[in-house]
Design a protein around this motif. Structure first.
Motif, mmCIF file in Angstrom:
data_model
loop_
_atom_site.group_PDB
_atom_site.id
_atom_site.type_symbol
_atom_site.label_atom_id
_atom_site.label_comp_id
_atom_site.label_asym_id
_atom_site.label_seq_id
_atom_site.Cartn_x
_atom_site.Cartn_y
_atom_site.Cartn_z
ATOM 1 N N ALA A 1 0.849 -1.195 0.000
ATOM 2 C CA ALA A 1 0.000 0.000 0.000
ATOM 3 C C ALA A 1 0.886 1.246 0.000
ATOM 4 C CB ALA A 1 -0.914 0.001 1.223
ATOM 5 N N GLN A 2 0.514 2.235 -0.818
ATOM 6 C CA GLN A 2 1.306 3.460 -0.899
ATOM 7 C C GLN A 2 1.101 4.312 0.347
ATOM 8 O OE1 GLN A 2 0.810 5.607 -4.532
ATOM 9 N NE2 GLN A 2 2.341 7.161 -4.031
ATOM 10 N N LYS A 3 2.183 4.909 0.817
ATOM 11 C CA LYS A 3 2.123 5.758 1.997
ATOM 12 C C LYS A 3 1.811 7.201 1.581
ATOM 13 C CE LYS A 3 4.947 5.011 5.380
ATOM 14 N NZ LYS A 3 6.133 4.820 6.243
ATOM 15 N N ASP A 4 1.111 7.891 2.457
ATOM 16 C CA ASP A 4 0.749 9.281 2.156
ATOM 17 C C ASP A 4 1.974 10.189 2.204
ATOM 18 O OD1 ASP A 4 -1.916 8.609 1.853
ATOM 19 O OD2 ASP A 4 -2.352 8.907 3.995
ATOM 20 N N GLU A 5 2.887 9.903 3.098
ATOM 21 C CA GLU A 5 4.057 10.763 3.270
ATOM 22 C C GLU A 5 5.284 10.084 2.688
ATOM 23 O OE1 GLU A 5 4.471 11.670 7.353
ATOM 24 O OE2 GLU A 5 2.532 12.698 7.531
ATOM 25 N N ALA A 6 6.093 10.869 1.983
ATOM 26 C CA ALA A 6 7.344 10.366 1.411
ATOM 27 C C ALA A 6 8.288 11.536 1.205
ATOM 28 C CB ALA A 6 7.085 9.660 0.089
ATOM 29 N N ALA A 7 9.575 11.249 1.165
ATOM 30 C CA ALA A 7 10.569 12.294 0.917
ATOM 31 C C ALA A 7 10.359 12.869 -0.485
ATOM 32 C CB ALA A 7 11.975 11.730 1.059
ATOM 33 N N GLU A 8 10.803 14.079 -0.658
ATOM 34 C CA GLU A 8 10.628 14.755 -1.957
ATOM 35 C C GLU A 8 11.336 13.946 -3.056
ATOM 36 O OE1 GLU A 8 11.360 19.113 -4.048
ATOM 37 O OE2 GLU A 8 11.804 18.816 -1.922
ATOM 38 N N GLY A 9 10.609 13.747 -4.145
ATOM 39 C CA GLY A 9 11.179 13.009 -5.269
ATOM 40 C C GLY A 9 11.116 11.508 -5.122
ATOM 41 N N GLU A 10 10.370 11.021 -4.127
ATOM 42 C CA GLU A 10 10.268 9.579 -3.911
ATOM 43 C C GLU A 10 8.816 9.149 -3.730
ATOM 44 O OE1 GLU A 10 12.611 8.587 -0.521
ATOM 45 O OE2 GLU A 10 14.480 8.391 -1.673
ATOM 46 N N LEU A 11 8.572 7.881 -3.987
ATOM 47 C CA LEU A 11 7.297 7.247 -3.670
ATOM 48 C C LEU A 11 7.587 6.213 -2.590
ATOM 49 C CD1 LEU A 11 5.913 6.550 -7.277
ATOM 50 C CD2 LEU A 11 5.344 8.468 -5.779
ATOM 51 N N ALA A 12 6.748 6.182 -1.560
ATOM 52 C CA ALA A 12 6.980 5.254 -0.447
ATOM 53 C C ALA A 12 5.808 4.286 -0.324
ATOM 54 C CB ALA A 12 7.177 6.021 0.855
ATOM 55 N N PHE A 13 6.129 3.041 -0.014
ATOM 56 C CA PHE A 13 5.115 1.995 0.105
ATOM 57 C C PHE A 13 5.396 1.125 1.327
ATOM 58 C CE2 PHE A 13 5.617 3.169 -4.283
ATOM 59 C CZ PHE A 13 4.337 3.167 -4.821
ATOM 60 N N ASP A 14 4.311 0.660 1.958
ATOM 61 C CA ASP A 14 4.443 -0.324 3.030
ATOM 62 C C ASP A 14 4.146 -1.702 2.455
ATOM 63 O OD1 ASP A 14 5.220 1.176 5.195
ATOM 64 O OD2 ASP A 14 3.162 1.694 5.783
ATOM 65 N N ALA A 15 5.075 -2.623 2.639
ATOM 66 C CA ALA A 15 4.872 -4.005 2.212
ATOM 67 C C ALA A 15 4.640 -4.857 3.459
ATOM 68 C CB ALA A 15 6.079 -4.512 1.442
ATOM 69 N N THR A 16 3.429 -5.417 3.570
ATOM 70 C CA THR A 16 3.079 -6.256 4.707
ATOM 71 C C THR A 16 3.025 -7.713 4.236
ATOM 72 O OG1 THR A 16 1.747 -4.440 5.604
ATOM 73 C CG2 THR A 16 1.407 -6.638 6.557
ATOM 74 N N PHE A 17 3.639 -8.589 4.989
ATOM 75 C CA PHE A 17 3.754 -9.974 4.535
ATOM 76 C C PHE A 17 3.993 -10.898 5.725
ATOM 77 C CE2 PHE A 17 7.751 -7.806 4.592
ATOM 78 C CZ PHE A 17 8.644 -8.702 5.137
#
Length: 436
Positions: free
Chosen positions: A93-109
């Motif tokens: 799932a994509q995270k709402d907050e991320a560093a500038e110029g990046e996309l952040a995601f949480d991988a749960t497994f």
């Protein structure tokens, strides 16, 4: 770069994946350029479609594909870096907050569990064995005789007796009303072989051809027809025809008719014994294997990944639909079969698989080439052309994988039986054969 792994619950873990926007955009642009070479659009020659048109029509799809691909790569790298044995597919799932110029995601497994197996010397197992007796051979001969029996119509004065084939018309009513399945014309059955309820057979026994009779019949509480179970019906039955059965004599002609080359009764009985011994061996092995596996699971401690159970349940649903399809059920592939129906069985399968895998690993119980060859040759002996069967197995990887799985199970069974406290029990042949 160190990967931070967050423990959520038991086997559940979470890691954060980051993707540089510049990398995503560069890959998207590269793929769109390749796509533009083959895209067709009205008014443009092949390979001359403007990039703006290609980006507008395919940009979102390509970006989705690129992000998925990059996430897969990033997750694989992160899992390897953290030395995680991932069970099932991650939920990302994509995270709402991320560093500038990046996309952040949480991988749960989930990860594979640690399997602890207690001392198998403390396990108690009942090991069964069984022998093929002359009585078992006699019963098989009788079954073969019945398969080749013939019938001849009885005289008008003869009455129906056990062993006769009777043709009847019947109609049943409950409280004066007909019910589904309660009527038939020209229905045939063999008296005395349990094909009908005992009360029904008792009423027909002793009747003559052309005779009619009315009698009451109480359906058992556990009768398979739920609409009539536990109810009492009145039946009118008319005997149309009575036929006496003739069983062939057990002689050389009978043996030859069954494909015995020597054509002797002794050779026939020897062949029957050989086949029964093969079946007995299979059933004894299956029972002892089941007992050994139950004992192994009983001595194991582990958490079972929910994702693996869900995957196994879905496979069982697919198998159930395939079985319905083979039976000719219409739209079997769309049959509404809830996966939850298989959850308990799926959990048991996954648990056993994990425990067996750990025992195989820790005790080096993998299948050896000579074991695979021996097992295939044993299977081939029940066929007319054993050499062809051996080649058939050796020529296919999937079939060899099935053989390997069986050999490994046998190795595990032998190992467990060699460690546990064993109580031997001799099972009567009939009891063994009655076991599913």
């Amino acid at each position: 770069m160190a990967v931070t792994v967050e423990t959520l619950e038991k086997l559940e873990r979470r890691i954060t994946l980051t993707l540089a926007a510049t990398v995503i955009n560069s890959e998207v642009e590269s793929r769109l350029k390749k796509l533009a070479r083959t895209v067709k659009a009205d008014g443009f020659r092949p390979g001359k479609v403007p990039m703006s048109f290609v980006a507008q029509r395919y940009g979102a799809q390509v970006q989705y594909e690129v992000v998925n691909d990059k996430l897969g790569e990033a997750f694989s790298v992160a899992a390897n870096e953290a030395k995680l044995r991932v069970a099932g597919m991650p939920s990302i799932a994509q995270k709402d907050e991320a560093a500038e110029g990046e996309l952040a995601f949480d991988a749960t497994f989930e990860i594979y569990p640690e399997v602890k197996i207690a001392d198998l010397a403390e396990a108690e197992i009942e090991r069964v064995s069984s022998d093929v007796t002359d009585e078992a051979i006699d019963k098989t001969v009788e079954i073969l005789r019945k398969q080749r029996r013939s019938f001849a119509q009885r005289g008008a004065a003869d009455v129906a007796a056990d062993g006769d084939r009777v043709s009847i018309d019947f109609e049943g009513k409950i409280d004066g009303e007909p019910f589904a399945g309660g009527k038939a014309d020209g229905f045939q059955f063999l008296l005395g072989e349990g094909q009908m309820l005992e009360a029904f057979e008792k009423a027909v026994r002793g009747m003559k051809a052309g005779e009619s009779k009315t009698f009451p019949l109480a359906f058992p509480e556990d009768y398979h027809g739920k609409d009539v179970a536990g109810k009492e019906a009145d039946f009118l039955v008319t005997v149309k025809k009575i036929e006496a059965q003739h069983l062939p004599e057990v002689n050389e002609s009978f043996a030859k008719a069954l494909g015995i080359k020597e054509g002797t009764v002794e050779a026939l009985r020897a062949d029957i014994k050989k086949n029964l011994e093969r079946e007995v061996k299979f059933r004894v092995l299956a029972k002892n294997k089941g007992a050994a596996m139950d004992a192994l699971v009983g001595k194991a401690e582990l958490d079972v990944p929910k994702s693996l159970v869900a995957g196994e349940a879905e496979r069982m649903v697919a198998n159930a639909r395939e079985d319905l399809k083979k039976r000719g059920i219409k739209d079997a592939d769309k049959a509404p079969i809830p996966a939850e129906l298989f959850n308990d069985q799926a959990e048991k399968r996954v648990r056993l698989g994990l425990v067996v895998a750990e025992l195989v690993r820790s005790q080096n119980l993998q299948a050896k080439p000579e074991q695979l060859q021996a097992h295939i040759e044993e299977i081939s002996q029940s066929y007319e052309k054993p050499a062809e069967v051996v080649r058939w197995y050796l020529s296919d990887r999937e079939r060899m994988a099935e053989v390997e799985a069986v050999v490994i199970e046998n190795n595990v069974t032998d190992f467990i039986l060699g460690k546990a406290k064993i109580t031997d029990k001799q099972l009567p042949f009939d009891e063994l054969m009655a076991t599913a």
